[in-house]
Write an enzyme that holds these catalytic residues in place. Structure first.
Site: not given
Lengths: 770, 49
Positions: A648, A466, A88
């Site tokens: 998150d 969650d 890459c």
């Protein structure tokens, strides 16, 4: 099913996306991959597909990034993203070399950073970033930290210490060897002792510096750990050997101590490398807070597409913001005057004026970046146990050394005790394994911010997820289109896409990748878009907004969120849906085999029920407040469960902190509040599974190693105290115990990836040299 | 065994010389990116055209 030649994901619609690569027509999975693959082929970079060792990451549908500020001097440092292997980086370098106006490119493969210099008259930074995006990667200009220099220094010094110790140890062992195997004349022996002394000097006073500094710290803090006995053994060994050399009487241990230094320093270097890498991977966040020159209390105008320059409050204008990078919330957040905005988030719709409240290092984005500093600061309980053992050992060793020296009336017995029991194996036992585990996990998209997480992970019995956002893509897609007028679905979608192409709103992304026609658009914030396509005035957006144009209200009750109408009537209604992450289904299924999976979300009941149903999660609860989540986890823990929490980071701080081990999606994290042990940098749930698997293997290796190290000391201490151990026995003991621990730590820590085969069978060929 | 009196000091001098050389290499940045050289071998296009 065939897999995408570019990214390796399954091809859902064979024949729809293809490109001619490496002499054959290849199937591709999506518009993004197709565009990138054609660019690579057109640029003559097909060799990328031959040399790469891993598939590329999936190319997201094209979208505009935030605006890029042009630096005046034509130079920039870029953080490269979505890199999967060295090829890459090669591809990016080649592409930039052939971009007109670029004067100099240097890509650092280890740090995944690029330095670019260009001629401002010919090229622009925006163009350079676009070229990188064109081949499927992303680049983000950043201000090289001043720390970066310090980091390079630190790395070089660490390597230099290792080398001095390694070379010194090698040479000193050569001098020591003749003395162990034959009769050497006293004179020759003395020459070699002097040579050893000379070479051990830099090893001890330069290379071993960190151990002495550490011991001083431990003594000052009154908490003896591993460093003190190490420093003690080294110092005692060297002092006695130097004395023996000067007086030509007694034993020398130069070989033992330089070898010891080398082994410990190598382990420490590897640990440091990993820590530096962990810090780097969070650098991306630093790029978010670009402006230090604003003062709190001042106001600033932010154009659409620009990042908010600091934390603040909206004064005027209505817009929406993309805060995904900071909070993980991928849906746009509507902003009205009085709402708080977060520095680094992107203003999506209209120009607004904000009042700055916090700048620079006070901002949330800066606080996230500081997270990295905590990496490695905490130790797993087992390592703390090693520290406790070391403390006891230190006292015992000092006492035994003193007593045996006195008893035999021979100071050399005391020295032998100090040198032999130096807890090299003990010091190596845990860090080597944990470093390897953390580095392996980083490769799988999980950044360990606390080593202690591995231990809790191993014991976890329940996983509480969650937010449904961790299970869905967080990007809306058209799930169903209901046709209401004369036009067919294709035409309606095309009209919708043309209008939405003018917007940066997240709903607009649901339509990206379709054919568009030029349009003159007018945006009504919070309502929709109006525009003229092929002479026809069309509106897309809320029901009322469209009803106002076509003059009739819609009678049927259609469960859709976006409507399309023109002046003569209704055209279509689109139902948008947040799709499940492709890996979520497989990952949850696997997780259920080991642990109980719960879904505890603050989202609406029906959304949670739908997601839980699609994933087969039996224990779910919706519409939960943070307090309710907290109680939920606490209840589980009272029942004796060990809870791992996946969130998150935003406003879950108390719950994440309460859980025994916590995961946070790396794309988001409310800085100050983030308390996650593991950050999922790849945003993939598979990484959670990998972490579970690896934790068990790693902790069992650590336990074995501690047992080894203790057994060794239990054997060596009495032998040394009885006067049975001289310099060469000490050297052998030391090498054998360290080698045993290292060999054990080097045992494979593989993550079983067999189950992933369904999603990522590799279409890339191995390198060919023909 | 007299040669030892020459050889041992020589070897010590050699150790310090090699140490200095390594230091030069380190300072010139040779070890700052250890992944690149390995990749360059693969990326080097030496096939007959």
């Amino acid at each position: 099913m065939t897999s995408c030649f570019h990214c390796g994901l399954p091809v859902l619609e064979p024949g729809r996306h293809r490109a001619f690569l490496l002499g054959a027509e290849r199937e591709l999975c999506c518009v993004g991959c197709e565009a990138v693959a054609s660019t690579i082929a057109a640029g003559g970079f097909e060799r990328y597909y031959e040399v790469r060792t891993r598939n590329a990451s999936r190319v997201p549908a094209p979208s505009d990034g935030p605006l890029i500020e042009e630096p005046p001097n034509g130079e920039a440092s870029l953080i490269l993203e979505r890199i999967t292997c060295g090829a890459c980086l090669w591809l990016i370098e080649e592409v930039l070399r052939r971009t007109a106006g670029v004067r100099e490119v240097h890509v650092n493969f280890a740090t995944r950073r690029a330095q670019v210099a260009w001629d401002p008259a010919v090229a622009t930074l925006a163009g350079i970033v676009a070229a990188i995006r064109g081949v499927g990667y992303d680049a983000c200009p950043y201000e090289p930290r001043r720390q970066e220099d310090a980091e390079r220094r630190e790395r070089r010094t660490a390597l230099w210490r290792v080398f001095v110790a390694a070379f010194g140890a090698m040479q000193v062992m050569m001098y020591a060897f003749p003395a162990y195997v034959d009769e050497v004349s006293a004179d020759s022996l003395q020459v070699m002792r002097w040579a050893s002394l000379l070479i051990t000097l830099p090893v001890l006073f330069f290379s071993c510096q960190p151990f002495f500094a550490g011991a001083r710290r431990e003594l000052a803090a009154g908490a003896i750990g591993l460093e003190t006995p190490i420093a003690l053994g080294l110092a005692a060994g060297f002092a006695a050997s130097a004395w023996a050399t000067l007086t030509a009487r007694g034993e020398v241990y130069f070989d033992s101590i330089s070898m010891l230094a080398f082994l410990l320093l190598s382990a420490r270097y590897a640990e440091g490398e990993l820590r530096r890498r962990a810090v780097r991977s969070l650098d991306r966040l630093l790029t978010l807070v670009p402006r230090k020159d604003l003062a709190p209390g001042t106001s600033a105008v932010v154009a659409p597409g620009e990042r908010f320059p600091a934390d603040g409050v909206l004064l005027s204008g209505r817009s929406s913001a993309d805060e995904s990078l900071l909070t993980g919330e991928s849906r746009a957040v509507a902003k009205r005057p009085g709402d708080a905005v977060v520095g680094g988030s992107v203003n999506l719709e209209q120009p607004v004026t904000m009042k700055v409240t916090r700048v620079g290092s006070d901002t949330q984005a800066a606080a996230i970046a500081r997270l990295a500093e905590r990496a490695g600061a905490s130790k797993p309980r087992l390592v703390e146990a090693a520290d406790r053992v070391a403390r006891v050992l230190t006292y015992v060793v000092i006492a035994v050394a003193a007593l045996s020296g006195l008893y035999w009336e021979n100071v050399w017995v005391g020295v032998a005790v100090l040198v032999v029991t130096c807890p090299c194996a003990l010091a190596l036992s845990a860090p080597v394994v944990l470093t390897r585990a953390a580095s392996r996990l980083l490769g799988h998209g999980a950044l360990l911010t606390r080593a202690s997480a591995l231990e809790a992970l191993e014991r976890a019995t329940d996983v509480v997820i969650d937010k449904t956002g961790t299970l869905t893509e967080g990007r809306l897609a058209v799930a169903r289109a209901t046709i209401l007028g004369r036009l067919d679905e294709q035409a309606c979608l095309s009209l919708a896409a043309s209008l939405e192409a003018t917007s940066r709103h997240p709903i607009a992304r649901a339509f990206s990748g379709m054919e568009t026609r030029p349009v003159e658009a007018h945006h009504a914030v919070g309502e929709g878009i109006e525009g003229r396509v092929d002479g026809r005035l069309v509106r897309i957006g809320r029901r009322d907004f469209c009803a106002a144009l076509c003059g009739s209200s819609l009678e049927k009750d259609i469960p859709a969120s976006v409507f399309l109408a023109d002046e003569s009537g209704w055209l279509a209604a689109f139902e948008l849906e947040d799709r499940l992450r492709p890996d979520a289904v497989a990952a949850i299924a696997r997780m259920k085999e080991r642990v109980t999976v719960h879904l505890a979300s603050g989202d609406r009941e029906e959304i949670v029920e739908d997601v839980a149903g699609r994933l087969g999660i039996a224990r779910w609860q919706g519409a939960m407040t943070p307090q309710a989540k907290h109680d939920y986890v606490e209840r589980l823990q009272r029942e004796g469960r060990v809870v791992a929490m996946i969130g998150d980071g935003l406003n879950d701080a108390p719950v994440l902190a309460l859980a025994d081990v916590s995961f946070a999606m790396g794309a988001g994290a409310d800085a100050a509040q983030l308390r996650a042990d593991v950050v999922l940098t790849g945003n993939s749930l598979q990484a959670v599974l990998d972490a579970f698997q690896l934790s068990r293997k790693a902790m069992s290796l650590v336990r074995q190693n501690l047992a080894w190290a203790l057994a060794y000391n239990a054997l060596a201490l009495p032998l040394a105290a009885l006067g049975h151990i001289g310099p060469w026995e000490a050297a052998i003991f030391m090498a054998a115990s360290s080698a045993a621990v290292l060999a054990n730590a080097a045992r494979p820590l593989e993550i079983d990836t067999a189950w992933k085969a369904s999603t990522s069978s590799s279409p890339s060929r191995s390198p060919s040299y023909s | 065994m007299e040669s030892l009196y020459l050889l041992v000091p020589l070897s010590v001098a050699l150790v310090f010389l090699i140490g200095w050389l390594f230091w030069r290499a380190l300072e010139s940045g040779q070890f700052d990116d250890l992944e690149r050289p390995a990749q360059d071998v693969l990326a080097d296009d030496d096939r007959p055209k």
